[in-house]
Scaffold this active site. Structure first.
Site, PDB file in Angstrom:
ATOM      1  N   ASN A  12       7.376  14.161   7.087  1.00 25.24           N
ATOM      2  CA  ASN A  12       6.686  12.983   7.258  1.00 25.24           C
ATOM      3  C   ASN A  12       5.537  12.744   6.417  1.00 25.24           C
ATOM      4  O   ASN A  12       4.503  13.338   6.745  1.00 25.24           O
ATOM      5  CB  ASN A  12       6.378  12.508   8.812  1.00 25.24           C
ATOM      6  CG  ASN A  12       5.862  11.499   8.854  1.00 25.24           C
ATOM      7  OD1 ASN A  12       5.728  10.493   7.973  1.00 25.24           O
ATOM      8  ND2 ASN A  12       5.129  11.236  10.285  1.00 25.24           N
ATOM      9  N   TRP A  13       5.648  12.218   5.284  1.00 18.69           N
ATOM     10  CA  TRP A  13       4.516  12.033   4.426  1.00 18.69           C
ATOM     11  C   TRP A  13       3.623  11.026   4.773  1.00 18.69           C
ATOM     12  O   TRP A  13       2.310  10.991   4.182  1.00 18.69           O
ATOM     13  CB  TRP A  13       4.967  11.828   2.913  1.00 18.69           C
ATOM     14  CG  TRP A  13       5.899  12.776   2.401  1.00 18.69           C
ATOM     15  CD1 TRP A  13       6.387  13.811   2.905  1.00 18.69           C
ATOM     16  CD2 TRP A  13       6.507  12.667   1.103  1.00 18.69           C
ATOM     17  NE1 TRP A  13       6.978  14.432   2.055  1.00 18.69           N
ATOM     18  CE2 TRP A  13       7.409  13.975   0.745  1.00 18.69           C
ATOM     19  CE3 TRP A  13       6.361  11.885  -0.077  1.00 18.69           C
ATOM     20  CZ2 TRP A  13       7.803  14.238  -0.429  1.00 18.69           C
ATOM     21  CZ3 TRP A  13       7.294  12.232  -1.359  1.00 18.69           C
ATOM     22  CH2 TRP A  13       7.848  13.210  -1.325  1.00 18.69           C
ATOM     23  N   LYS A  14       3.976  10.208   5.785  1.00 20.67           N
ATOM     24  CA  LYS A  14       2.724   9.349   6.316  1.00 20.67           C
ATOM     25  C   LYS A  14       2.421   8.444   5.132  1.00 20.67           C
ATOM     26  O   LYS A  14       3.209   8.239   4.129  1.00 20.67           O
ATOM     27  CB  LYS A  14       1.682   9.813   6.927  1.00 20.67           C
ATOM     28  CG  LYS A  14       1.978  10.856   8.403  1.00 20.67           C
ATOM     29  CD  LYS A  14       0.912  11.167   9.063  1.00 20.67           C
ATOM     30  CE  LYS A  14       1.407  12.186  10.278  1.00 20.67           C
ATOM     31  NZ  LYS A  14       0.715  12.420  11.220  1.00 20.67           N
ATOM     32  N   HIS A 100       7.165   7.004  16.166  1.00 21.23           N
ATOM     33  CA  HIS A 100       6.300   7.871  15.728  1.00 21.23           C
ATOM     34  C   HIS A 100       5.157   7.450  16.668  1.00 21.23           C
ATOM     35  O   HIS A 100       4.661   6.463  16.915  1.00 21.23           O
ATOM     36  CB  HIS A 100       5.886   8.034  14.327  1.00 21.23           C
ATOM     37  CG  HIS A 100       5.053   9.440  14.006  1.00 21.23           C
ATOM     38  ND1 HIS A 100       3.834   9.158  14.351  1.00 21.23           N
ATOM     39  CD2 HIS A 100       5.502  10.342  13.570  1.00 21.23           C
ATOM     40  CE1 HIS A 100       2.959  10.356  13.971  1.00 21.23           C
ATOM     41  NE2 HIS A 100       4.073  11.227  13.590  1.00 21.23           N
ATOM     42  N   GLU A 102       1.799   7.279  15.989  1.00 20.99           N
ATOM     43  CA  GLU A 102       1.153   6.413  15.152  1.00 20.99           C
ATOM     44  C   GLU A 102       1.538   5.128  15.289  1.00 20.99           C
ATOM     45  O   GLU A 102       0.727   4.245  15.262  1.00 20.99           O
ATOM     46  CB  GLU A 102       0.869   7.096  13.884  1.00 20.99           C
ATOM     47  CG  GLU A 102       0.122   8.240  13.827  1.00 20.99           C
ATOM     48  CD  GLU A 102       0.456   9.254  12.742  1.00 20.99           C
ATOM     49  OE1 GLU A 102       0.880   9.030  11.720  1.00 20.99           O
ATOM     50  OE2 GLU A 102      -0.108  10.398  12.915  1.00 20.99           O
ATOM     51  N   GLU A 170       6.824  15.409  20.078  1.00 21.71           N
ATOM     52  CA  GLU A 170       5.607  15.332  19.217  1.00 21.71           C
ATOM     53  C   GLU A 170       4.392  15.122  20.146  1.00 21.71           C
ATOM     54  O   GLU A 170       3.974  14.106  20.354  1.00 21.71           O
ATOM     55  CB  GLU A 170       5.515  14.521  18.340  1.00 21.71           C
ATOM     56  CG  GLU A 170       6.583  15.021  17.073  1.00 21.71           C
ATOM     57  CD  GLU A 170       6.061  14.225  15.653  1.00 21.71           C
ATOM     58  OE1 GLU A 170       6.035  15.075  14.745  1.00 21.71           O
ATOM     59  OE2 GLU A 170       5.936  12.890  15.540  1.00 21.71           O
ATOM     60  N   GLY A 176      -1.675  16.149  13.738  1.00 22.33           N
ATOM     61  CA  GLY A 176      -2.724  16.051  12.896  1.00 22.33           C
ATOM     62  C   GLY A 176      -4.153  16.638  13.294  1.00 22.33           C
ATOM     63  O   GLY A 176      -5.160  16.317  12.712  1.00 22.33           O
ATOM     64  N   SER A 216       1.220  19.646  14.128  1.00 17.82           N
ATOM     65  CA  SER A 216       0.508  20.949  13.459  1.00 17.82           C
ATOM     66  C   SER A 216       1.288  21.995  13.013  1.00 17.82           C
ATOM     67  O   SER A 216       0.917  23.267  13.158  1.00 17.82           O
ATOM     68  CB  SER A 216      -0.690  21.321  14.226  1.00 17.82           C
ATOM     69  OG  SER A 216      -1.666  20.285  14.277  1.00 17.82           O
ATOM     70  N   GLY A 238       1.147  16.973   8.002  1.00 16.64           N
ATOM     71  CA  GLY A 238       0.353  17.511   6.911  1.00 16.64           C
ATOM     72  C   GLY A 238       1.019  18.669   6.096  1.00 16.64           C
ATOM     73  O   GLY A 238       0.902  18.544   4.694  1.00 16.64           O
TER      74      GLY A 238
HETATM   75  C1  PEP Z   1       3.553  13.883  12.694  1.00 15.96           C
HETATM   76  O1  PEP Z   1       2.991  13.283  11.753  1.00 15.96           O
HETATM   77  O2  PEP Z   1       4.838  13.844  12.617  1.00 15.96           O
HETATM   78  C2  PEP Z   1       2.980  15.366  12.555  1.00 15.96           C
HETATM   79  C3  PEP Z   1       3.730  16.480  13.241  1.00 15.96           C
HETATM   80  O3  PEP Z   1       1.883  15.677  11.868  1.00 15.96           O
HETATM   81  P1  PEP Z   1       1.307  17.001  11.610  1.00 15.96           P
HETATM   82  O4  PEP Z   1       2.101  18.133  11.043  1.00 15.96           O
HETATM   83  O5  PEP Z   1       0.109  16.554  10.561  1.00 15.96           O
HETATM   84  O6  PEP Z   1       0.545  17.407  12.969  1.00 15.96           O
END
Ligand code: PEP
Length: 254
Positions: A12-14, A100, A102, A170, A176, A216, A238
């Site tokens: 997931n490049w966001k 997600h 976010e 998640e 993040g 993470s 990330g």
């Molecule tokens: C995500 O945004 O789905 C995610 C898991 O981010 P990160 O790996 O940066 O925690």
């Protein structure tokens, strides 16, 4: 990781990167993927919307799949700024992330909306990656399992099958933050999600459905997480922005 469920590693490049970054990252992954004879995992990258067509061209024929980070629940219409599942499928997406945390937080998305989005993604011929996860407050209050069960009940698409739906667990406190769920925490929730899936879609389909861990995930912790009985890959934020790291996570899966 089970021998019957094929691991999925989703990036997931966001809201990161410009054209040159998208081109570079996707071509590095495509080159690595093309060199592997029979990869033991599926890989999907989910770039920002304006980069989808560009990335689709770069990864064409490599085995790396394309995904969207969201989709509108309707096919077309007066929805300024939104993107329909049909459009995403048309530019080459075979997956769509929905719900997600976010988006749930930034855009107030409810379980019902996430469910509608997942159903629309499936109707357009994509695989929905349905995200759920508890906040730190909910975990501290002893409500991690009940929160995930409730989100799953509310967000799971009506005709969910192991072929058209993937669940991503998640924990919001791990996204993040650099804080990752312990293997025991991850397995406890993944096991509870699969048990709930058994009730919702039957034991046979639940046993085949992939449940990803996200939060993470890095090359250093992916191996022990993906080795857990009910963890079938990762949704990576990330670390998905670095081809070597993302590839190392995929290699931990197969
Ligand atoms: C995500 O945004 O789905 C995610 C898991 O981010 P990160 O790996 O940066 O925690």
């Amino acid at each position: 990781m089970s021998t019957t469920r094929r691991p999925l590693i989703a990036g997931n490049w966001k809201m990161n990167g410009l054209k040159k970054d998208a081109r570079q990252l996707s071509s590095q992954l495509a080159k690595r993927m093309a060199k592997v004879n029979r990869p033991g995992f599926d890989m999907v990258v989910c770039p920002p919307f304006p980069m989808l067509a560009l990335v689709a061209d770069v990864i064409k024929g490599s085995g790396v799949k394309l995904g969207a980070q969201d989709n509108h629940p309707q096919v077309s219409g007066a929805h300024t700024g939104d993107t329909s599942p049909a459009m995403l499928k048309n530019v080459g997406c075979s997956y769509a992330i929905v719900g997600h945390s976010e988006r749930r937080t930034d855009h107030g998305e409810s379980d019902a909306l996430v469910k509608a989005k997942a159903e629309a993604a499936i109707a357009a011929g994509m695989i929905a990656i349905v995200c759920i996860g508890e906040t730190l407050k909910q975990r501290k209050a002893g409500r991690a399992l009940s929160t995930n069960r409730k989100q799953l009940q509310g967000s799971l698409p009506q005709a969910a099958t192991a072929k058209n739906t993937v669940i991503a667990y998640e924990p919001v406190w791990a996204i993040g933050t650099g804080e990752v769920a312990t293997p025991a925490q991850a397995q406890e929730v993944h096991g509870a999600i699969r048990a709930e899936l058994e009730k919702l879609i039957g034991a046979k389909e639940a046993a085949k459905m992939r449940i990803l861990y996200g939060g993470s995930m890095k090359p250093g912790n992916a191996g022990e997480l993906i080795a857990l009985p009910d963890v079938d890959g990762g949704l990576v934020g990330g670390a998905a922005l670095n081809a070597a790291d993302f590839w190392a996570i995929a290699e931990a899966a197969g």
